[in-house]
Motif scaffolding. Structure first.
Motif, PDB file in Angstrom:
ATOM      1  N   PHE A 757       0.832  -1.208   0.000  1.00  0.00           N
ATOM      2  CA  PHE A 757       0.000   0.000   0.000  1.00  0.00           C
ATOM      3  C   PHE A 757       0.865   1.257   0.000  1.00  0.00           C
ATOM      4  O   PHE A 757       0.630   2.212  -0.759  1.00  0.00           O
ATOM      5  CB  PHE A 757      -0.917  -0.019   1.220  1.00  0.00           C
ATOM      6  CG  PHE A 757      -1.754   1.217   1.404  1.00  0.00           C
ATOM      7  CD1 PHE A 757      -2.849   1.453   0.592  1.00  0.00           C
ATOM      8  CD2 PHE A 757      -1.429   2.145   2.385  1.00  0.00           C
ATOM      9  CE1 PHE A 757      -3.627   2.599   0.759  1.00  0.00           C
ATOM     10  CE2 PHE A 757      -2.202   3.285   2.564  1.00  0.00           C
ATOM     11  CZ  PHE A 757      -3.299   3.514   1.745  1.00  0.00           C
ATOM     12  N   LEU A 758       1.895   1.288   0.847  1.00  0.00           N
ATOM     13  CA  LEU A 758       2.747   2.473   0.942  1.00  0.00           C
ATOM     14  C   LEU A 758       3.581   2.679  -0.318  1.00  0.00           C
ATOM     15  O   LEU A 758       3.748   3.815  -0.790  1.00  0.00           O
ATOM     16  CB  LEU A 758       3.649   2.356   2.171  1.00  0.00           C
ATOM     17  CG  LEU A 758       2.929   2.433   3.523  1.00  0.00           C
ATOM     18  CD1 LEU A 758       3.898   2.179   4.671  1.00  0.00           C
ATOM     19  CD2 LEU A 758       2.258   3.778   3.711  1.00  0.00           C
ATOM     20  N   LYS A 759       4.101   1.600  -0.881  1.00  0.00           N
ATOM     21  CA  LYS A 759       4.885   1.738  -2.114  1.00  0.00           C
ATOM     22  C   LYS A 759       4.019   2.244  -3.264  1.00  0.00           C
ATOM     23  O   LYS A 759       4.446   3.083  -4.057  1.00  0.00           O
ATOM     24  CB  LYS A 759       5.511   0.396  -2.484  1.00  0.00           C
ATOM     25  CG  LYS A 759       6.734   0.033  -1.644  1.00  0.00           C
ATOM     26  CD  LYS A 759       7.395  -1.247  -2.153  1.00  0.00           C
ATOM     27  CE  LYS A 759       8.689  -1.532  -1.392  1.00  0.00           C
ATOM     28  NZ  LYS A 759       9.348  -2.767  -1.870  1.00  0.00           N
ATOM     29  N   GLU A 760       2.805   1.739  -3.354  1.00  0.00           N
ATOM     30  CA  GLU A 760       1.912   2.145  -4.440  1.00  0.00           C
ATOM     31  C   GLU A 760       1.555   3.618  -4.356  1.00  0.00           C
ATOM     32  O   GLU A 760       1.374   4.289  -5.375  1.00  0.00           O
ATOM     33  CB  GLU A 760       0.639   1.293  -4.406  1.00  0.00           C
ATOM     34  CG  GLU A 760      -0.334   1.609  -5.534  1.00  0.00           C
ATOM     35  CD  GLU A 760      -1.579   0.738  -5.496  1.00  0.00           C
ATOM     36  OE1 GLU A 760      -2.509   1.030  -6.273  1.00  0.00           O
ATOM     37  OE2 GLU A 760      -1.617  -0.231  -4.705  1.00  0.00           O
ATOM     38  N   HIS A 761       1.472   4.149  -3.129  1.00  0.00           N
ATOM     39  CA  HIS A 761       0.979   5.513  -2.955  1.00  0.00           C
ATOM     40  C   HIS A 761       2.047   6.471  -2.437  1.00  0.00           C
ATOM     41  O   HIS A 761       1.722   7.551  -1.919  1.00  0.00           O
ATOM     42  CB  HIS A 761      -0.223   5.506  -2.018  1.00  0.00           C
ATOM     43  CG  HIS A 761      -1.373   4.695  -2.527  1.00  0.00           C
ATOM     44  ND1 HIS A 761      -2.149   5.086  -3.599  1.00  0.00           N
ATOM     45  CD2 HIS A 761      -1.852   3.483  -2.131  1.00  0.00           C
ATOM     46  CE1 HIS A 761      -3.070   4.163  -3.828  1.00  0.00           C
ATOM     47  NE2 HIS A 761      -2.916   3.179  -2.949  1.00  0.00           N
ATOM     48  N   GLY A 762       3.315   6.068  -2.568  1.00  0.00           N
ATOM     49  CA  GLY A 762       4.404   6.975  -2.204  1.00  0.00           C
ATOM     50  C   GLY A 762       4.552   7.186  -0.718  1.00  0.00           C
ATOM     51  O   GLY A 762       4.977   8.270  -0.275  1.00  0.00           O
ATOM     52  N   GLY A 763       4.235   6.170   0.068  1.00  0.00           N
ATOM     53  CA  GLY A 763       4.348   6.280   1.518  1.00  0.00           C
ATOM     54  C   GLY A 763       5.769   6.090   1.999  1.00  0.00           C
ATOM     55  O   GLY A 763       6.684   5.758   1.230  1.00  0.00           O
ATOM     56  N   HIS A 764       5.971   6.278   3.261  1.00  0.00           N
ATOM     57  CA  HIS A 764       7.307   6.252   3.871  1.00  0.00           C
ATOM     58  C   HIS A 764       7.478   4.985   4.690  1.00  0.00           C
ATOM     59  O   HIS A 764       6.761   4.764   5.665  1.00  0.00           O
ATOM     60  CB  HIS A 764       7.494   7.480   4.761  1.00  0.00           C
ATOM     61  CG  HIS A 764       8.914   7.783   5.095  1.00  0.00           C
ATOM     62  ND1 HIS A 764       9.774   8.433   4.229  1.00  0.00           N
ATOM     63  CD2 HIS A 764       9.636   7.513   6.209  1.00  0.00           C
ATOM     64  CE1 HIS A 764      10.959   8.570   4.792  1.00  0.00           C
ATOM     65  NE2 HIS A 764      10.903   8.014   6.007  1.00  0.00           N
ATOM     66  N   ILE A 765       8.430   4.154   4.303  1.00  0.00           N
ATOM     67  CA  ILE A 765       8.687   2.876   4.959  1.00  0.00           C
ATOM     68  C   ILE A 765      10.024   2.965   5.683  1.00  0.00           C
ATOM     69  O   ILE A 765      11.006   3.483   5.131  1.00  0.00           O
ATOM     70  CB  ILE A 765       8.715   1.723   3.943  1.00  0.00           C
ATOM     71  CG1 ILE A 765       7.392   1.659   3.163  1.00  0.00           C
ATOM     72  CG2 ILE A 765       8.980   0.403   4.643  1.00  0.00           C
ATOM     73  CD1 ILE A 765       7.411   0.676   2.011  1.00  0.00           C
ATOM     74  N   VAL A 766      10.058   2.447   6.927  1.00  0.00           N
ATOM     75  CA  VAL A 766      11.302   2.473   7.700  1.00  0.00           C
ATOM     76  C   VAL A 766      11.698   1.055   8.083  1.00  0.00           C
ATOM     77  O   VAL A 766      10.881   0.131   8.044  1.00  0.00           O
ATOM     78  CB  VAL A 766      11.145   3.344   8.969  1.00  0.00           C
ATOM     79  CG1 VAL A 766      10.731   4.761   8.595  1.00  0.00           C
ATOM     80  CG2 VAL A 766      10.150   2.734   9.955  1.00  0.00           C
ATOM     81  N   GLU A 767      12.935   0.902   8.428  1.00  0.00           N
ATOM     82  CA  GLU A 767      13.453  -0.409   8.836  1.00  0.00           C
ATOM     83  C   GLU A 767      12.624  -0.970   9.986  1.00  0.00           C
ATOM     84  O   GLU A 767      12.202  -0.239  10.892  1.00  0.00           O
ATOM     85  CB  GLU A 767      14.908  -0.248   9.271  1.00  0.00           C
ATOM     86  CG  GLU A 767      15.577  -1.541   9.717  1.00  0.00           C
ATOM     87  CD  GLU A 767      16.989  -1.273  10.196  1.00  0.00           C
ATOM     88  OE1 GLU A 767      17.207  -1.270  11.414  1.00  0.00           O
ATOM     89  OE2 GLU A 767      17.872  -1.043   9.327  1.00  0.00           O
TER      90      GLU A 767
END
Length: 807
Positions: A757-767
């Motif tokens: 979901f985050l990758k598709e909508h430009g979200g911010h992912i952390v370790e």
């Protein structure tokens, strides 16, 4: 050897459980044995009134027709009573000369045999929850009165627990209604359209024939030497508010009112009182001069024919007694409270009968003649009554005659039925996703029904009310019918002594019977195990004779590791036999396939009610009555409206949410920026107290706050600056979308569910670590994380399209 020893230990422990279960649920066990073994007796009729608590009413008059009509002389007629009534009923029948009827005690061995083998079953309420109508049995349900107070889904006290009545109505071949009003409300409020295949019969109630028989009045008055006295009957309705204590209080008041009335009556007036069977012995009638307990030498309605006036309140007896053309008085001293507690289909003030609220006015009304016009009332509610109705009913149901009574087919809109198991509707993401689904479904395409285990829903009635505002529903009641050996095996399976695949094969017939027992033979085109948990329901829904889908809302491998709330053998079996395995995000597909590589995996994202979230986020921040918080509402609002930066997370207080590592990361953030706060909001979870102690141990109780049970967290989210999802694993991470809808930046650990979901909508992912969360929180403070601004209208349309493709 060790495994064998463990198996014998389980067997010994569960054998003790079986002995206890046999004492408490012997009914289902015995009934099951006879259900399977006994053939139908085509010449046997079983009549049961209010599960044996009464022998009066419709069943009594149908019985009399059966034992006096020569057409049924070859039939075996059985009448069901409970143990307390058995002796009196036998005596009554003997005195009446009713020889060719056998009185049967409910819950006896004889009763189970008859319920399983009589071809014709008659009742005025519902058979008990273990009942399953056999192929070939013919079932008539007459119900027991025209309803004034709300029933079924409109009931204010037990609408969540109507499953057994619903399933009985669905099993019935004939549903008898004394008027269109009764039919419309029972069919509507027990949601029988499209489920029941019963033929509707419009006919006067059998018991009402007493009022049409001119000889009965003279017989009863002569028997009791009533002479020219004014005879009145007082039949108040049962105040069933779920508390035996409150019911006793009500009957103390009743005794007080009767004492008042007794002092105002003359020696030419007698009031006979008939209370509910549960309360019948609560009043000592020796204290009265003009008031007596209604005798049982005659059936209740036979005795009523001898009276000159009926006093009642909200009882359906008023609809029947009107046929006598004698006066009816409504003594409604608690009208406002009763209407508030129960609700009514009719405005009682618009009924033709005089209404009084105190004993003095009651006494005055007793001494006045009948002065009202009830012709319109009789035309609406008593239009089908006739003296020969009992014969016509028996000939219709038993002889199969089709032209004696007005009939109607049950309403059916022709759409397919879908049953959805919701779980216990706790305050969690699964319940939220179900509510969001219901708010977006096109109900014109299919008939959707929610189902749940009644005993599990009581703790979550607020969520239940929200769900049933969107869906029809069919509650589950009772326990699976198993014989002693298979019951033991089933318990061993629940204790992990048998695999799911083995038990599904061994109990295949019983599980399919259980579906029939629960739903009364109602047909469904698709069965959805929506919550994806609960071993019993996973196993059961796999056995529906239609397309099946099981939802997966989380990474089940991690659930087993951290919470141990699933079983590998159950998921391996389920993911292989369900037609669809619906996952809420593509990232957990490999988890599902690790249990069963043959699973037919389909991605069906959770729908998001973004409009509701937007609307509720604009409301003031408030606490509910059951909210528990480590911060006062005043201080919370002060922080949210101040200049400090505030982080928020939302999720149940359990290990997988990573609350402790979020607090640890926040501790490091605060070392760099002291003017920050962290709010943790959760609906439930076993770690609330532990997390609270952890915060105190860290000395952060002035900057980290817990809020438990909050119906509108969106108002808080809206006023925070950032949202953090710190979970070790998730199925989707719905709170990320909620934060985005509220217009604040969000971050998530790099885990399977939220990642896509985050990758598709430009979200911010952390370790996925404390260090990763710490860095992400710094990125938020530094303004490096923008709001995603997802197009949720398009997102929902895509998700809904995927849901529809399951069918």
């Amino acid at each position: 050897m060790l495994m064998l020893k463990k198996m014998f230990t389980r067997l010994r422990n569960d054998s003790k459980g079986i002995r206890k279960i046999n004492k408490n649920t012997l009914a289902g066990l015995r009934y099951t044995k006879y259900y399977k073994r006994l053939p139908l007796n085509d010449k046997a009729v079983l009549l049961e009134s209010q599960q044996g608590r009464s022998f009066n009413g419709n069943m009594y008059y149908l019985l009399r027709e059966l034992i006096t009509n020569p057409d049924y002389s070859e039939f075996d007629i059985y009448y069901v009573v409970n143990g307390q009534n058995a002796k009196n009923v036998k005596t009554h029948f003997y005195n009446k000369g009713y020889k060719n009827v056998t009185v049967v005690t409910i819950m006896s061995k004889h009763y189970y045999k008859l319920l399983a083998s009589c071809k014709y079953l008659f009742t005025d309420t519902a058979f008990l929850s273990y009942f399953i109508k056999k192929e070939g049995q013919i079932y008539l349900n007459t119900w027991h009165g025209t309803p004034l107070k709300y029933l079924g889904k409109k009931s204010k006290s037990d609408s969540y627990a109507i499953g057994n009545v619903m399933k009985n109505f669905c099993f019935a071949d004939y549903l008898l209604y004394p008027n269109k009003f009764t039919m419309e409300h029972i069919v509507e409020d027990y949601m029988l359209q499209n489920l029941s295949k019963a033929k509707i019969i419009f006919a006067g109630y059998p018991r009402n024939t007493a009022f049409l028989n001119t000889h009965t009045r003279d017989t009863v008055r002569k028997y009791y030497e009533m002479g020219n006295k004014q005879i009145l009957a007082y039949l108040p309705t049962w105040r069933n508010n779920g508390s035996r204590y409150n019911s006793r209080i009500h009957y103390i008041y009743t005794a007080y009112y009767l004492l008042e009335l007794d002092n105002l009556l003359t020696d030419k007036q007698i009031v006979y009182v008939n209370l509910h069977p549960i309360a019948r012995d609560m009043i000592d009638y020796k204290m009265f001069r003009h008031i007596r307990k209604m005798p049982d030498d005659f059936e209740t309605y036979e005795f009523l024919t001898a009276t000159d006036c009926l006093i009642t309140d909200y009882s359906s007896v008023m609809f029947d007694y009107a046929l006598s053309n004698r006066k009816i008085i409504l003594f409604t001293y608690d009208k406002e409270q009763y209407i508030t507690d129960r609700g009514m289909y009719l405005d009682i003030d618009e009924l033709p009968f005089p209404i009084v609220y105190n004993v003095c006015d009651l006494a005055k009304e007793i001494n006045r003649p009948k002065e009202y016009d009830d012709e319109k009332f009789l035309k609406e509610f008593c239009c089908y009554d006739s003296l020969d109705v009992c014969k016509k009913i028996c000939d219709t149901v038993i002889m199969g005659k089709s032209d004696l009574l007005e009939t109607e087919e049950m309403q059916n809109n022709g759409k397919k039925n879908v049953i959805i198991y919701s779980g216990n509707l706790a305050k969690n993401g699964i319940t939220t996703s179900l509510l969001n689904l219901g708010a977006n479904l096109d109900m014109s395409e299919r008939n959707y029904y929610i189902t749940y285990t009644t005993s599990h829903i009581k703790r979550n009635l607020d969520n239940y009310k929200s769900v049933v505002d969107l869906f029809n529903y069919f509650p589950l009641m009772g326990k699976i019918n198993l014989g002693p050996v298979k019951k033991l095996v089933y318990l061993l399976f629940l204790r992990r002594g048998f695999s799911a695949s083995a038990i599904a094969k061994l109990l295949d017939t019983e599980l399919r019977m259980e579906i029939r027992r629960m739903f009364g033979g109602a047909a469904f085109s698709h069965a959805i195990q929506f919550n994806g948990y609960e071993v019993r329901k996973i196993l059961l829904f796999a056995k529906f004779d239609c397309d099946t889908t099981i939802f997966v809302h989380s990474d089940m491998r991690e659930e087993i590791k951290t919470r141990n709330n699933q079983r590998k053998d159950v998921l391996k079996y389920a993911y292989g036999v369900y037609d669809n395995v619906a996952i809420v995000s593509s990232g957990i597909a490999h988890s599902v396939l690790s249990f069963n590589s043959n699973a037919n995996v389909k991605v069906v994202e959770n729908l998001i009610d973004y409009e509701k979230i937007e609307k509720k986020s604009l409301l003031p921040v408030t606490f509910d009555d059951n909210t528990v918080s480590t911060i006062s509402l005043k201080k919370l609002n002060g922080i949210l409206n101040g200049k400090s930066k505030v982080f928020v997370t939302v999720g149940r207080f359990s290990y997988e949410k990573g609350h402790k590592r979020l607090i640890d990361a926040f501790e490091r953030v605060r070392e760099k920026n002291g003017d920050v706060y962290l709010i943790l909001i959760g609906g439930h979870g076993i770690l609330y107290e532990e997390i609270k102690e952890y915060i105190i141990m860290k000395g952060y109780e002035d900057h980290v706050f817990l809020i438990r049970s909050m119906s509108n967290p969106y108002a808080v989210i809206k006023r925070c600056d950032y949202l953090v999802l710190s979970s070790f694993y998730e199925g989707f991470g719905l709170v990320l979308a909620e934060g985005d809808i509220c217009g604040i930046p969000v971050i998530s650990t790099d885990i399977d569910g939220p990642r896509g979901f985050l990758k598709e909508h430009g979200g911010h992912i952390v370790e996925n670590s404390t260090q990763g969360i710490y860095r992400g929180m710094l990125d938020l403070l530094d303004g490096k994380v923008p709001v995603m601004n997802v197009d949720y209208k398009k997102y929902n349309a895509d998700a809904l399209s995927k849901f529809y493709k399951l069918f």
